[in-house]
Design a protein around this motif. Sequence first.
Motif, PDB file in Angstrom:
ATOM      1  N   ALA A  67     -10.035  -4.928  -0.639  1.00 55.95           N
ATOM      2  CA  ALA A  67     -10.445  -3.768   0.170  1.00 55.95           C
ATOM      3  C   ALA A  67      -9.265  -2.845   0.429  1.00 55.95           C
ATOM      4  CB  ALA A  67     -11.054  -4.249   1.493  1.00 55.95           C
ATOM      5  N   ILE A  68      -8.125  -3.423   0.789  1.00 54.62           N
ATOM      6  CA  ILE A  68      -6.921  -2.621   1.041  1.00 54.62           C
ATOM      7  C   ILE A  68      -6.541  -1.848  -0.220  1.00 54.62           C
ATOM      8  CG2 ILE A  68      -4.436  -2.810   1.446  1.00 54.62           C
ATOM      9  CD1 ILE A  68      -5.082  -5.289   3.237  1.00 54.62           C
ATOM     10  N   THR A  69      -6.610  -2.514  -1.347  1.00 54.37           N
ATOM     11  CA  THR A  69      -6.155  -1.916  -2.598  1.00 54.37           C
ATOM     12  C   THR A  69      -7.066  -0.781  -3.060  1.00 54.37           C
ATOM     13  OG1 THR A  69      -5.218  -4.052  -3.210  1.00 54.37           O
ATOM     14  CG2 THR A  69      -5.493  -2.448  -4.980  1.00 54.37           C
ATOM     15  N   VAL A  70      -8.368  -1.000  -3.011  1.00 46.73           N
ATOM     16  CA  VAL A  70      -9.246   0.075  -3.510  1.00 46.73           C
ATOM     17  C   VAL A  70      -9.278   1.239  -2.530  1.00 46.73           C
ATOM     18  CG1 VAL A  70     -10.619  -1.446  -4.991  1.00 46.73           C
ATOM     19  CG2 VAL A  70     -11.442  -0.926  -2.667  1.00 46.73           C
ATOM     20  N   ASP A  99      -6.774   2.232  -0.686  1.00 48.71           N
ATOM     21  CA  ASP A  99      -5.525   2.940  -0.938  1.00 48.71           C
ATOM     22  C   ASP A  99      -5.655   3.840  -2.170  1.00 48.71           C
ATOM     23  OD1 ASP A  99      -2.754   3.312  -0.155  1.00 48.71           O
ATOM     24  OD2 ASP A  99      -2.233   2.268  -1.991  1.00 48.71           O
ATOM     25  N   ALA A 100      -6.249   3.316  -3.215  1.00 48.22           N
ATOM     26  CA  ALA A 100      -6.413   4.100  -4.447  1.00 48.22           C
ATOM     27  C   ALA A 100      -7.325   5.306  -4.215  1.00 48.22           C
ATOM     28  CB  ALA A 100      -6.967   3.212  -5.554  1.00 48.22           C
ATOM     29  N   ILE A 101      -8.344   5.114  -3.408  1.00 48.97           N
ATOM     30  CA  ILE A 101      -9.255   6.222  -3.093  1.00 48.97           C
ATOM     31  C   ILE A 101      -8.502   7.311  -2.321  1.00 48.97           C
ATOM     32  CG2 ILE A 101     -11.231   6.862  -1.642  1.00 48.97           C
ATOM     33  CD1 ILE A 101     -12.495   4.138  -2.440  1.00 48.97           C
ATOM     34  N   LEU A 102      -7.672   6.903  -1.378  1.00 50.84           N
ATOM     35  CA  LEU A 102      -6.931   7.890  -0.585  1.00 50.84           C
ATOM     36  C   LEU A 102      -5.887   8.615  -1.442  1.00 50.84           C
ATOM     37  CD1 LEU A 102      -6.464   5.853   2.737  1.00 50.84           C
ATOM     38  CD2 LEU A 102      -8.011   7.786   2.364  1.00 50.84           C
ATOM     39  N   VAL A 103      -5.180   7.870  -2.283  1.00 48.12           N
ATOM     40  CA  VAL A 103      -4.194   8.503  -3.166  1.00 48.12           C
ATOM     41  C   VAL A 103      -4.874   9.541  -4.051  1.00 48.12           C
ATOM     42  CG1 VAL A 103      -2.644   8.076  -5.138  1.00 48.12           C
ATOM     43  CG2 VAL A 103      -2.580   6.545  -3.157  1.00 48.12           C
ATOM     44  N   ASN A 104      -6.079   9.241  -4.470  1.00 47.60           N
ATOM     45  CA  ASN A 104      -6.798  10.143  -5.374  1.00 47.60           C
ATOM     46  C   ASN A 104      -7.142  11.493  -4.740  1.00 47.60           C
ATOM     47  OD1 ASN A 104      -7.984  10.681  -7.904  1.00 47.60           O
ATOM     48  ND2 ASN A 104     -10.019  10.285  -7.046  1.00 47.60           N
ATOM     49  N   ARG A 105      -7.034  11.584  -3.416  1.00 43.67           N
ATOM     50  CA  ARG A 105      -7.306  12.871  -2.760  1.00 43.67           C
ATOM     51  C   ARG A 105      -6.261  13.929  -3.084  1.00 43.67           C
ATOM     52  NH1 ARG A 105      -8.749  11.824   3.569  1.00 43.67           N
ATOM     53  NH2 ARG A 105     -10.593  10.501   3.303  1.00 43.67           N
ATOM     54  N   CYS A 106      -5.122  13.495  -3.588  1.00 39.04           N
ATOM     55  CA  CYS A 106      -3.990  14.416  -3.768  1.00 39.04           C
ATOM     56  C   CYS A 106      -3.828  14.909  -5.195  1.00 39.04           C
ATOM     57  CB  CYS A 106      -2.699  13.706  -3.351  1.00 39.04           C
ATOM     58  SG  CYS A 106      -2.740  13.163  -1.657  1.00 39.04           S
ATOM     59  N   VAL A 107      -4.760  14.557  -6.050  1.00 45.62           N
ATOM     60  CA  VAL A 107      -4.529  14.719  -7.477  1.00 45.62           C
ATOM     61  C   VAL A 107      -4.845  16.115  -7.997  1.00 45.62           C
ATOM     62  CG1 VAL A 107      -5.528  14.006  -9.676  1.00 45.62           C
ATOM     63  CG2 VAL A 107      -4.634  12.305  -8.097  1.00 45.62           C
ATOM     64  N   PHE A 155       1.898   2.966 -14.384  1.00 43.01           N
ATOM     65  CA  PHE A 155       2.284   1.728 -13.698  1.00 43.01           C
ATOM     66  C   PHE A 155       1.339   1.345 -12.556  1.00 43.01           C
ATOM     67  CE2 PHE A 155       6.406   3.507 -15.251  1.00 43.01           C
ATOM     68  CZ  PHE A 155       6.574   2.599 -16.277  1.00 43.01           C
ATOM     69  N   ASP A 156       0.683   2.320 -11.980  1.00 44.22           N
ATOM     70  CA  ASP A 156      -0.176   1.999 -10.838  1.00 44.22           C
ATOM     71  C   ASP A 156      -1.658   2.064 -11.200  1.00 44.22           C
ATOM     72  OD1 ASP A 156       2.124   1.585  -9.454  1.00 44.22           O
ATOM     73  OD2 ASP A 156       2.016   3.421  -8.281  1.00 44.22           O
ATOM     74  N   LYS A 157      -1.978   1.561 -12.371  1.00 41.01           N
ATOM     75  CA  LYS A 157      -3.379   1.414 -12.749  1.00 41.01           C
ATOM     76  C   LYS A 157      -4.082   0.613 -11.664  1.00 41.01           C
ATOM     77  CE  LYS A 157      -2.942   1.588 -17.785  1.00 41.01           C
ATOM     78  NZ  LYS A 157      -1.504   1.746 -18.092  1.00 41.01           N
ATOM     79  N   LEU A 158      -5.355   0.868 -11.479  1.00 36.60           N
ATOM     80  CA  LEU A 158      -6.087   0.164 -10.417  1.00 36.60           C
ATOM     81  C   LEU A 158      -6.034  -1.353 -10.634  1.00 36.60           C
ATOM     82  CD1 LEU A 158      -7.664   0.327  -7.854  1.00 36.60           C
ATOM     83  CD2 LEU A 158      -9.689   0.980  -9.148  1.00 36.60           C
ATOM     84  N   GLN A 159      -6.142  -1.791 -11.880  1.00 42.79           N
ATOM     85  CA  GLN A 159      -6.072  -3.240 -12.132  1.00 42.79           C
ATOM     86  C   GLN A 159      -4.671  -3.789 -11.867  1.00 42.79           C
ATOM     87  OE1 GLN A 159      -6.398  -0.848 -14.423  1.00 42.79           O
ATOM     88  NE2 GLN A 159      -5.838  -1.527 -16.481  1.00 42.79           N
ATOM     89  N   ALA A 160      -3.637  -2.943 -12.016  1.00 41.89           N
ATOM     90  CA  ALA A 160      -2.273  -3.410 -11.743  1.00 41.89           C
ATOM     91  C   ALA A 160      -2.077  -3.585 -10.239  1.00 41.89           C
ATOM     92  CB  ALA A 160      -1.252  -2.424 -12.305  1.00 41.89           C
ATOM     93  N   MET A 161      -2.644  -2.667  -9.464  1.00 46.37           N
ATOM     94  CA  MET A 161      -2.553  -2.781  -8.012  1.00 46.37           C
ATOM     95  C   MET A 161      -3.359  -3.995  -7.532  1.00 46.37           C
ATOM     96  SD  MET A 161      -0.586  -0.302  -7.786  1.00 46.37           S
ATOM     97  CE  MET A 161      -0.211   0.404  -6.179  1.00 46.37           C
ATOM     98  N   LEU A 162      -4.517  -4.199  -8.126  1.00 44.32           N
ATOM     99  CA  LEU A 162      -5.318  -5.369  -7.753  1.00 44.32           C
ATOM    100  C   LEU A 162      -4.609  -6.649  -8.164  1.00 44.32           C
ATOM    101  CD1 LEU A 162      -8.848  -3.998  -8.705  1.00 44.32           C
ATOM    102  CD2 LEU A 162      -8.133  -4.696  -6.399  1.00 44.32           C
ATOM    103  N   GLY A 199       0.819  -1.203   0.000  1.00 44.20           N
ATOM    104  CA  GLY A 199       0.000   0.000   0.000  1.00 44.20           C
ATOM    105  C   GLY A 199       0.849   1.248   0.000  1.00 44.20           C
ATOM    106  N   ARG A 200       0.223   2.357  -0.406  1.00 44.45           N
ATOM    107  CA  ARG A 200       0.944   3.614  -0.531  1.00 44.45           C
ATOM    108  C   ARG A 200       0.551   4.579   0.584  1.00 44.45           C
ATOM    109  NH1 ARG A 200      -1.073   4.524  -6.421  1.00 44.45           N
ATOM    110  NH2 ARG A 200      -2.814   3.455  -5.428  1.00 44.45           N
ATOM    111  N   ILE A 201      -0.737   4.836   0.730  1.00 47.04           N
ATOM    112  CA  ILE A 201      -1.201   5.708   1.822  1.00 47.04           C
ATOM    113  C   ILE A 201      -1.656   4.830   2.986  1.00 47.04           C
ATOM    114  CG2 ILE A 201      -2.957   7.364   2.525  1.00 47.04           C
ATOM    115  CD1 ILE A 201      -1.104   8.687   0.619  1.00 47.04           C
ATOM    116  N   PHE A 202      -2.537   3.918   2.714  1.00 46.84           N
ATOM    117  CA  PHE A 202      -2.971   2.917   3.701  1.00 46.84           C
ATOM    118  C   PHE A 202      -1.933   1.811   3.597  1.00 46.84           C
ATOM    119  CE2 PHE A 202      -5.414  -0.776   5.125  1.00 46.84           C
ATOM    120  CZ  PHE A 202      -6.190  -0.274   6.156  1.00 46.84           C
TER     121      PHE A 202
END
Lengths: 359, 359, 359, 359
Positions: free
Chosen positions: D344-347, D349-357, D226-233, D7-10
Amino acid sequence: MAGNIFGRIFRLTTFGESHGAAVGGIVDGMPSGVAVDVEFIQSELNRRRPGQSKITTPRDEKDQVRILSGVMNGLSTGTPLAFEVLNENQHSNDYANIVDTFRPSHADYTYTEKYGLRDHRGGGRSSARETISRVVAGALAKLVLKHYGVTVEAYTSQIGGIKLAGTYQDYDIAKAEENIVRCPDAEVADKMIALIDEVRMQKDSIGGVITCVVKGMPVGAGDPCFDKLQAMLGHAMMSINAVKGFEYGSGFDGVEMRGSQHNDIFYMEGDRVRTKTNYSGGIQGGISNGEDIYMRVAFKPTATILMAQHTVNAKHEEVETEVKGRHDPCVVPRAVPIVEAMAAITVLDAILVNRCVKL
Amino acid sequence: MAGNIFGRIFRLTTFGESHGAAVGGIVDGMPSGVAVDVEFIQSELNRRRPGQSKITTPRDEKDQVRILSGVMNGLSTGTPLAFEVLNENQHSNDYANIVDTFRPSHADYTYTEKYGLRDHRGGGRSSARETISRVVAGALAKLVLKHYGVTVEAYTSQIGGIKLAGTYQDYDIAKAEENIVRCPDAEVADKMIALIDEVRMQKDSIGGVITCVVKGMPVGAGDPCFDKLQAMLGHAMMSINAVKGFEYGSGFDGVEMRGSQHNDIFYMEGDRVRTKTNYSGGIQGGISNGEDIYMRVAFKPTATILMAQHTVNAKHEEVETEVKGRHDPCVVPRAVPIVEAMAAITVLDAILVNRCVKL
Amino acid sequence: MAGNIFGRIFRLTTFGESHGAAVGGIVDGMPSGVAVDVEFIQSELNRRRPGQSKITTPRDEKDQVRILSGVMNGLSTGTPLAFEVLNENQHSNDYANIVDTFRPSHADYTYTEKYGLRDHRGGGRSSARETISRVVAGALAKLVLKHYGVTVEAYTSQIGGIKLAGTYQDYDIAKAEENIVRCPDAEVADKMIALIDEVRMQKDSIGGVITCVVKGMPVGAGDPCFDKLQAMLGHAMMSINAVKGFEYGSGFDGVEMRGSQHNDIFYMEGDRVRTKTNYSGGIQGGISNGEDIYMRVAFKPTATILMAQHTVNAKHEEVETEVKGRHDPCVVPRAVPIVEAMAAITVLDAILVNRCVKL
Amino acid sequence: MAGNIFGRIFRLTTFGESHGAAVGGIVDGMPSGVAVDVEFIQSELNRRRPGQSKITTPRDEKDQVRILSGVMNGLSTGTPLAFEVLNENQHSNDYANIVDTFRPSHADYTYTEKYGLRDHRGGGRSSARETISRVVAGALAKLVLKHYGVTVEAYTSQIGGIKLAGTYQDYDIAKAEENIVRCPDAEVADKMIALIDEVRMQKDSIGGVITCVVKGMPVGAGDPCFDKLQAMLGHAMMSINAVKGFEYGSGFDGVEMRGSQHNDIFYMEGDRVRTKTNYSGGIQGGISNGEDIYMRVAFKPTATILMAQHTVNAKHEEVETEVKGRHDPCVVPRAVPIVEAMAAITVLDAILVNRCVKL
């Protein structure tokens, strides 16, 4: 990203508040095959333990470390090495009067604003107990560094206005452990102890400086650009509670020198490239050159003082606060092993990263 | 891991040697929707440009920035923003005599040991040209910070033994740009310039201190534990070539104060929580409290001096070396925009990270 | 964090949109001392180039790579290796009609929502041109892998319903480069080409599968838990545009086997530990066991088709859209070098990380 | 770098072997202010617990989770949330005969080669107990996702050759928890259970497929490149022990479709942009589009079978091995909550990362 992870290869994640169940951490990246000497780790922890002398807080915390994983038959396995130290002897009531009050120069206000709530008991995550995890991981790092012939030692070089006159080369640093202020000059140590004691009687606090020396570094550790070895060390030291400044080699004094004085002249000592002086502090271009790395770390006076102070509470009313409880009038003596720990973690990490550089 | 990436959300990767085709970088994490004012970026670059005055190197580098991606119709798109500055006016022959020689207090020896080979031309990656990428990214960060009302300003506060007497609050920092040494007190600036000029005539070099101030910080940026805001700033500043020390708030002087003096008393200013003093330097528990963040960064005297020096070469023979070419007798005036850039990148990153903290 | 950085030690940051000035990237962590064979890199790029055959897009992009840093006298220096490929032959007008329209199964809608704006020209960052940087970095990785005796080869194993009957061991993979669909069986290749051609005439598109094989892997690369070698490979492959699935070793078919069939029996081949079968796909417990690593990567039919489609525009009106321009009816043949590149980067990175594991 | 952080944020760091003191982990980046429902976390753990039915291992592990930090008065504080589950009921003697033997298709050989030694007891770090930490962190992620209206559900869709005929939309996934194989169709479930039971009696093992669905995703999570949601999943799922393949949306079957069929046509549903079909699997250009995300994860047959097998030992002798003890003939039923946890962890994390965009 939330700031509780340190290191790149030798990577430490820590957890724990003053008044939770435990503090501890996980080292991910402990090399395999290292003898994990638990007695040594405990002895390092004992060096930071409160209640060890009249000039530290009278709290009595046993702080027994327990290793949860990553070791078999006394050897590290290369898998995550987790450890914990239970929280005991908590006087939560000591903090009842600050549930709602922002103590001056503490993290109470900023935590509340950042997180929307805070654990007020014992400073929560900003408690000095957080440093337990650093010391344990630092002890692990020292165990690995032994295999490289690298040693890390620190000592108190200044308390308030009382300073050691010499540089680290003028002292036998091992002697620092012989007195309670951890200063290698017994006479100066006495003066420092007297000052801390005086300040303590006044219910006040005082700051100081710790000098740290890394000897036996291999050449080549540290990375150019953003992760210079001094940048990693600066990061490490500035992350310790109460630290206000960091310098290495010639430091702030070096700015008054001329280049012709400051440049460290290379020469050959047998087949080893050495420098005659070491204003570079063992690092050139961000990379270790094999000379001693030495640095100084400044600590502010403890924010907790046992006097009434004016402040603001969570309702944004101006109020008086008076902290009770047991506190250090000066954090410096107990911070010596913490500085060593952060230095050990940082240089070990740089050594490991350096393994990947050449074809 | 190799050290050329900085930042967590606003993440800068840089590249480039003095004598390659170009220097530049990529900002991954530039927020979308920001007006990318290329003239502003260029004006920041011009502040670090060599050849701008008699006290800097006489090299004449135009250093025109070119943006390669991440911008459409003048707005950042949120995708990687890459930029480059071509290397021109290279005098590779200036370095012919150091192909094999380790210049004292340079990175020649450590690079050679670390990588097994090195680009000797102009210092290779350890060249001052590496800082171009920092300044460009810093300018981008400043453009984002504008939207938060945050400003970052730095100035020269000391050259050799000549120091400004006051703190940052005693000066109009904007005036620093009115003289070539970037000191906001014109009289002191003259003395500094005279000193640098004197040192230059002696073919020697001198160090100095830069003070940097961040105003308008929102409360809550910075993370507890290892990524305290001061730790990130310390990392950032210590990563600049020639920096030997970092302090913020009361810094090294704070160690001599008592807690009762040093503690910053909270009070209400309207509905805003403020502190009466600011020895904390705008950061408490690693988190910004809304007061000004101020810090001091120490630079050593430039390693390149135009005198003969004793040293060692790659064959491990002791030799004389004499550097020719065009160099700064003091890096401090040109380092002012670099310090600002690293501060801007660091505080912006902390602000962005802070967006993820609450539910 | 913004997703344009890949790898841990061998770390690639990429940039570039279809219609910006250039696409490119920086490899931070290129080992020093590697011969950087630019002709080889260009030959790899040529394999992904559009316009190479009747079944790829007729765009003619020369795509000449230029290295900007990190190389001296043909050898990598260990500093960041930056490269760029200029964007040429852009038909921005081709996209005028989609400024405001969300093409079905493209990234137009999601980019607009995520960033608040998007570069509509040529798909912006989601353009296939983004893969240029992957191929260049992959070529660099292959140059390093040569020193380890590791090879990475891929080929087209399925187009639409036309599949190769055998496994990778049944073919001479090198023969895949002899036909335009990159299938090692000439007869099957002909059928695949005919199918793509048919689909192209229908202004439609089709998907396919690429098989990739890594031979000569040292034992021990890959990390337990989250960064298992297959997880890194899965991440790498799933990050390629249009990829919908990934499997390695026995893959999805393995679920129907019994453990007694599926287990790979160990035996000794001379002094080397081998397995009789290789359903594990060369990875056990996330770590390479020295057997071939093989994997299959599924690509969907290209989203761009030259037919009218119903869709929604930025004003949230339902509209018709008709894409013009030059597109691949099937991305698979040109994706072969991209799959190889991502595999090469990933296994090299795992090999380098593995250097840090033991004392 | 050593692979135990995800994970990146979480950001989750885990530790623990089968036969150490405990398994557990630390979530750094848990948002503050979340009600930490320990009963819910325990109920998730109970779903993965061994001994829950006749088709799982008869081990009886209570697996009580204990939270050590990061929570006050039932709310997360934003500081590291550490947790542990003690190891009990260990039969170390079960493993005495494999101290020195490399079990086929286990991690014994690769761990030994990688680390130079290994914890043989219960598979050490490669034990299924490692997944406890994933499930706890996944439960924490689900508690946060609730605030976003996001749900994550998985079920068994295939065991050996027995497959569910329909897609996830054809079933009430909640019904999967009503039978021990976790298949939402009771009739098919019975067949699956019978098959596992048969295989168990044969001392053999069998694989299967888990389907996972994420509903209620906000638009914009996931990053290009590189960090497409499907790649993280894909990374997340491929990191689970025994997983051999991953696909989302149309997956491997999509390769046989034409673009004109596969493209998901946009339309307006009230003021919400929707797609008529969802072959994209809720992700376009690596970014969530608000439609359901669905994926399939393939598990191989358990490597541990209770038959004699030929193999090699640490002295590189060919030997017979026979594993004793208590094992799952099929990991799939107990892996359902693990797949959910990683999703759950992956999505999140992606939601939290998206707060910074955005600005």
